[in-house]
Design an enzyme around this catalytic site. Structure first.
Site, mmCIF file in Angstrom:
data_model
loop_
_atom_site.group_PDB
_atom_site.id
_atom_site.type_symbol
_atom_site.label_atom_id
_atom_site.label_comp_id
_atom_site.label_asym_id
_atom_site.label_seq_id
_atom_site.Cartn_x
_atom_site.Cartn_y
_atom_site.Cartn_z
ATOM 1 N N CYS B 55 0.864 -1.191 0.000
ATOM 2 C CA CYS B 55 0.000 0.000 0.000
ATOM 3 C C CYS B 55 0.904 1.246 0.000
ATOM 4 O O CYS B 55 2.106 1.155 0.270
ATOM 5 C CB CYS B 55 -0.955 -0.010 1.184
ATOM 6 N N HIS B 56 0.308 2.401 -0.296
ATOM 7 C CA HIS B 56 1.104 3.636 -0.367
ATOM 8 C C HIS B 56 1.892 3.895 0.905
ATOM 9 O O HIS B 56 3.059 4.268 0.860
ATOM 10 C CB HIS B 56 0.187 4.841 -0.627
ATOM 11 N N ALA B 57 1.223 3.707 2.043
ATOM 12 C CA ALA B 57 1.879 4.000 3.324
ATOM 13 C C ALA B 57 3.148 3.168 3.484
ATOM 14 O O ALA B 57 4.195 3.689 3.893
ATOM 15 C CB ALA B 57 0.921 3.724 4.475
#
Lengths: 142, 98
Positions: B55-57
């Site tokens: 995921c982006h995080a």
């Protein structure tokens, strides 16, 4: 989408890139075309969900996880991501001779490229998609 | 590896919230968005409800060497912007402190 999945099983990097581009272009065409129908918009929605989430976060992760054990010297999934994301030159030298590492690295960078894709200043052109979707959404839609 | 951080929380409810970050903060989000990188220098740590290595995080945390705690259930509901919190990354605990 089936082709993308098939080429991911084969880890055919060029075909994967082409499949992603094909889906992206189709998505762009649907959200740009004023003649697009409600059904078309739902095709675009499916592409957005598949490329932006299912493929890039789940399928790609599984594809790397399944193959990481073949990399030599041994490496964990977390370390693999860290080496690439931090551009760790020392470890690139260590693993750079391993063909499988290099292939997985290129695959991961291809996936990251989707995650970083911005069009018209917005991630995955979601603003244009949302506008078109809301414009065509039937009042009685569940 | 960072074991514990203390700081004020910023809860992200919409992408516009990233642009409101002016001071150093611990970001709390269901999942993050690429706009996170705009304020990355003000982010002390990231907490997400979603737990996924791609995921982006997760990507941004690795790229910018930021401590990240994923899979914190209902984090965006349990905490609010301005709360002073302590994040224990080793034991995966987030607590509000006075």
């Amino acid at each position: 989408m089936i082709n993308l999945l098939k080429h991911t099983y084969l880890l055919d990097l060029e075909a994967i890139k082409n499949d992603i581009e094909r889906l992206w272009k189709r998505y762009q065409k649907i959200i740009s075309d004023k003649e697009s129908s409600w059904e078309d918009l739902n095709e675009a929605r499916a592409i957005l969900y598949f490329v932006g989430h299912l493929y890039s976060e789940k399928i790609a992760l599984e594809a790397i996880d399944r193959r990481i054990k073949f990399v030599k010297p041994k490496i964990t999934l977390d370390k693999f991501f860290l080496i690439i994301d931090r551009n760790d030159v020392k470890n690139f030298k260590k693993y750079g001779k391993d063909e499988k590492f290099n292939k997985l690295k290129e695959f991961y960078l291809t996936v990251k490229n989707i995650k970083n894709r911005v069009e018209n200043g917005v991630y995955l052109d979601e603003e244009r998609f949302n506008k078109a979707y809301l414009r065509l959404r039937p009042k009685n839609h569940l | 590896m960072t074991k514990t951080i203390i700081g004020k929380a910023t809860v992200i409810k919409s992408n516009k919230d990233y642009y409101k970050i002016k001071k150093e903060t611990i970001l709390i989000a269901c999942h993050t968005h690429p706009d996170l990188v705009i304020v990355i220098d003000k982010i002390k740590g990231i907490i997400t409800e979603l737990d996924n290595k791609l995921c982006h995080a997760a990507i941004v945390a690795r790229e910018f060497n930021k401590p990240l705690l994923m899979g914190v259930e209902n984090a965006t509901k349990k905490f609010k912007t301005g709360d002073r919190i302590i994040v224990d990354f080793e034991n995966k605990i987030v607590k509000k402190i006075k």
